[in-house]
Enzyme design. Structure first.
Site, PDB file in Angstrom:
ATOM      1  NE  ARG A  38      -3.988   2.006   2.258  1.00 53.55           N
ATOM      2  CZ  ARG A  38      -5.122   1.965   1.584  1.00 53.55           C
ATOM      3  NH1 ARG A  38      -5.399   0.901   0.864  1.00 53.55           N
ATOM      4  NH2 ARG A  38      -5.969   2.964   1.599  1.00 53.55           N
ATOM      5  CG  ASP A  61      -5.562   2.610  -2.394  1.00 54.88           C
ATOM      6  OD1 ASP A  61      -6.188   1.528  -2.351  1.00 54.88           O
ATOM      7  OD2 ASP A  61      -6.048   3.682  -1.984  1.00 54.88           O
ATOM      8  CB  VAL A  62      -5.615  -2.910  -5.001  1.00 48.36           C
ATOM      9  CG1 VAL A  62      -4.196  -3.443  -5.038  1.00 48.36           C
ATOM     10  CG2 VAL A  62      -6.302  -3.252  -3.683  1.00 48.36           C
ATOM     11  CE1 TYR A 167     -10.627 -13.654   3.534  1.00 46.89           C
ATOM     12  CE2 TYR A 167     -11.126 -15.706   4.664  1.00 46.89           C
ATOM     13  CZ  TYR A 167     -10.252 -14.911   3.945  1.00 46.89           C
ATOM     14  OH  TYR A 167      -8.994 -15.391   3.629  1.00 46.89           O
TER      15      TYR A 167
END
Length: 238
Positions: A38, A61-62, A167
């Protein structure tokens, strides 16, 4: 992998834990491995004692288009190409995963998880696709989890009574994305697979024993599988 040149790999989410261990083990195969995190500072700190690895040198930062495009530019500037993309951002997310049952999950937290684990991998793959299409042996590996599978009897969607809902849904989405990408990109020779790094038995295991399955998928031969979901090199049910 049979290559005439040294493959160049990018491991996203590799500032520690499983992602960094995947990067380390992948470098042992002879690949040039770029570590992305990040922040560029985190990436540089992660590789300080691992001279075989290279820090990407820019923040990644994806969840941000401009950040991802800057990462593409950095890879081009450093090596001019990319052969292997490992999307390990889900396992590296420092904020963890929402732990509530399905009916009690904080949807804002779930959305944040999806942005990293699902849309982050989607965004990275799209951005790096021109480089991958130019590679002689392109590979994409999405680090997923059996929590997104209907068929995993231990970790799967039906096995946890709704626990860790976000998740599980995020992993299921990543598995679906893997299948769709593999089908679309098959004619171009890009192998796209998902890997669950978890142990097949109760309890967890460390990165050193989880990483080989990811490295296996990243270094498949040209006639290897695509669109699959694997743990330790063995196919998992969806």
């Amino acid at each position: 992998m049979n290559t005439l040149t040294t493959p160049v790999a990018l491991v996203a989410g590799a500032d520690g834990g499983l992602g960094l261990e995947v990067a380390r083990q992948l470098s042992l195969t002879g690949a040039v491995v770029l570590v992305a995190a990040r922040t560029a500072e985190a990436a540089k700190g992660a590789v300080v004692d691992l001279p075989a690895l290279e820090a990407l040198g820019v923040d990644l930062d994806v969840t941000d288009d401009e950040s991802v495009l800057a990462a593409v530019a950095a890879v081009v500037a450093a090596h001019g190409r990319l052969d292997i993309l490992v999307n390990a951002t889900a396992c590296a997310d420092p904020a963890g995963t929402p732990s509530g049952a399905t009916t009690r999950t904080d949807l804002e937290e779930a959305l944040r998880q999806f942005e990293v684990a699902l849309f982050g991998a989607w965004r990275l793959t799209k951005a790096f696709l021109p480089l991958l299409e130019a590679s002689a042996h392109p590979r994409v590996v999405n680090v997923s989890n059996g929590a997104g599978s209907h068929g995993d009897p231990l970790h799967g969607l039906a096995a946890r009574g709704g626990a860790d809902a976000a998740y599980g849904v995020g992993a299921a989405g990543l598995n679906a994305l893997t299948s769709l990408l593999a089908a679309e990109l098959a004619t171009g020779g890009i192998l796209v697979n998902a890997v669950c790094p978890e142990s097949p038995v109760a309890g967890t295991r460390g990165p050193a024993t989880s990483a080989p399955g990811v490295v296996w998928a990243a270094t498949l031969p040209d006639d290897g599988p695509t669109g699959g979901f694997f743990r330790d090199g063995a196919a998992l049910p969806w």
